[in-house]
Structures are given as structure tokens and as C-alpha cells.
Enzyme design. Structure first.
Site, mmCIF file in Angstrom:
data_model
loop_
_atom_site.group_PDB
_atom_site.id
_atom_site.type_symbol
_atom_site.label_atom_id
_atom_site.label_comp_id
_atom_site.label_asym_id
_atom_site.label_seq_id
_atom_site.Cartn_x
_atom_site.Cartn_y
_atom_site.Cartn_z
ATOM 1 C CD GLN A 27 -24.466 -93.587 38.325
ATOM 2 O OE1 GLN A 27 -24.714 -92.400 38.484
ATOM 3 N NE2 GLN A 27 -24.066 -94.075 37.163
ATOM 4 N N GLY A 28 -26.986 -97.318 40.791
ATOM 5 C CA GLY A 28 -26.987 -98.727 40.454
ATOM 6 C C GLY A 28 -27.858 -98.971 39.243
ATOM 7 C CE1 TYR A 29 -26.558 -97.500 34.568
ATOM 8 C CE2 TYR A 29 -24.950 -97.811 36.312
ATOM 9 C CZ TYR A 29 -25.466 -97.061 35.277
ATOM 10 O OH TYR A 29 -24.890 -95.856 34.973
ATOM 11 C CB ILE A 30 -32.978 -101.889 37.466
ATOM 12 C CG1 ILE A 30 -33.140 -101.042 38.733
ATOM 13 C CG2 ILE A 30 -34.040 -102.982 37.401
ATOM 14 C CD1 ILE A 30 -34.373 -100.165 38.726
ATOM 15 C CD GLU A 81 -26.608 -107.143 37.524
ATOM 16 O OE1 GLU A 81 -25.552 -107.688 37.901
ATOM 17 O OE2 GLU A 81 -27.580 -107.780 37.085
#
Length: 156
Positions: A27-30, A81
Site C-alpha cells: 500500500q502507498g499514499y497519494i 510516496e
């Protein structure tokens, strides 16, 4: 309107591994700040876009949508990120509630967190013996914060 009510705990030991098979999550964060986040997650060959709002006590607004896995992987690669959070998730039932144990990998290796989703803020539940201290209100343990401040840098 979606609402998430959950508590988080540190896990001691590895007894949880006998209760379920670990599934790899990426999972990643925009976008994220102290009040809200927009993340992309991939697991079991499916992609998801999730928007979370400000926490109030142990609850917050949450909206999740399935998206094409190919697009989710591209978003993880090009728009999120770094580093992307990777973890093995073990999901099982205990005393009538669903528990999720996340064993973090990479920059956050060594961190193991258990979460329980509750029907309301006053729900009474029993914890497995291997559940340690509660970290629900500690922002260091938010997945979004583990991107910029990984567990390997914690000073407990």
C-alpha cells in the site's frame, strides 16, 4: 457514509501465525496529513482506493473502492510516496470479532500490529493472550506515518 471503528495493539510473540495464512499487502499514499489520507492498496490480485478522514476517538470516516489491479500497481509505482508499505496480514476470528495482524516488512520490519474493528465505540471484547499494549491513539503507528517515519527509526 463509511465509518471505521478500530483499536490497535502491539503484538508479542508469533502465536497469531497458527490462526491464519499471511497475505501480502502493498500500500502507498497519494496524500496524507494528520487529518486525512488517500491510499492505494494491492492484495490477492485486487486493487483498492481508500479515502480516510479525521479520527474522532477510535472512529473515523472511511470510503473504499475497488479499482483495476493494473492501475493500482501503476499508482503505487508512480504516484505514491516512497517507500511503499509492505506487510503480511493474518485475518481471523476470535471471540466473535475479526482481528487483523499486520507483520510489517522492509523499512518497518520488526513491527507487528493487531487491529480489531468494532461495531461501536463502547463494544466489549476479549483480547488474545499475545496482544500487548494499546497504541490506538499513537500517531506513530498509523500506516501513513510509517512511510516518513519507519519503525526502524523509533526510539521506544
Amino acid at each position: 457514509m463509511g465509518k471505521e471503528i478500530e483499536k490497535k495493539f502491539i503484538v508479542s510473540g508469533d502465536a497469531y501465525k497458527s490462526l491464519a495464512k499471511g497475505v501480502l499487502y502493498r500500500q502507498g499514499y497519494i496524500f496524507f496529513d494528520k487529518d486525512k489520507s488517500v491510499r492505494v492498496r494491492v492484495f490477492n490480485d485486487k486493487g483498492y482506493l481508500t479515502v480516510k478522514g479525521t479520527s474522532t476517538g477510535i472512529s473515523r470516516l472511511e470510503y473504499e473502492y475497488e479499482i483495476p489491479v493494473g492501475e493500482a500497481n501503476e499508482i503505487l509505482e508512480y504516484l505514491c510516496e516512497k517507500p511503499v508499505i509492505e506487510k503480511l496480514r493474518y485475518k481471523f476470528q476470535f471471540e466473535g470479532f475479526t482481528w487483523e495482524v499486520d507483520e510489517f516488512l522492509g523499512e518497518n520490519e520488526g513491527l507487528v500490529i493487531a487491529e480489531i474493528e468494532l461495531p461501536d465505540e463502547n463494544a466489549v471484547f476479549k483480547k488474545p493472550d499475545w496482544i500487548g499494549r494499546e497504541v490506538t491513539g499513537d500517531p506513530r503507528y498509523l500506516n501513513s506515518n510509517l512511510v516518513k517515519n519507519p519503525y526502524k527509526n523509533f526510539k521506544e
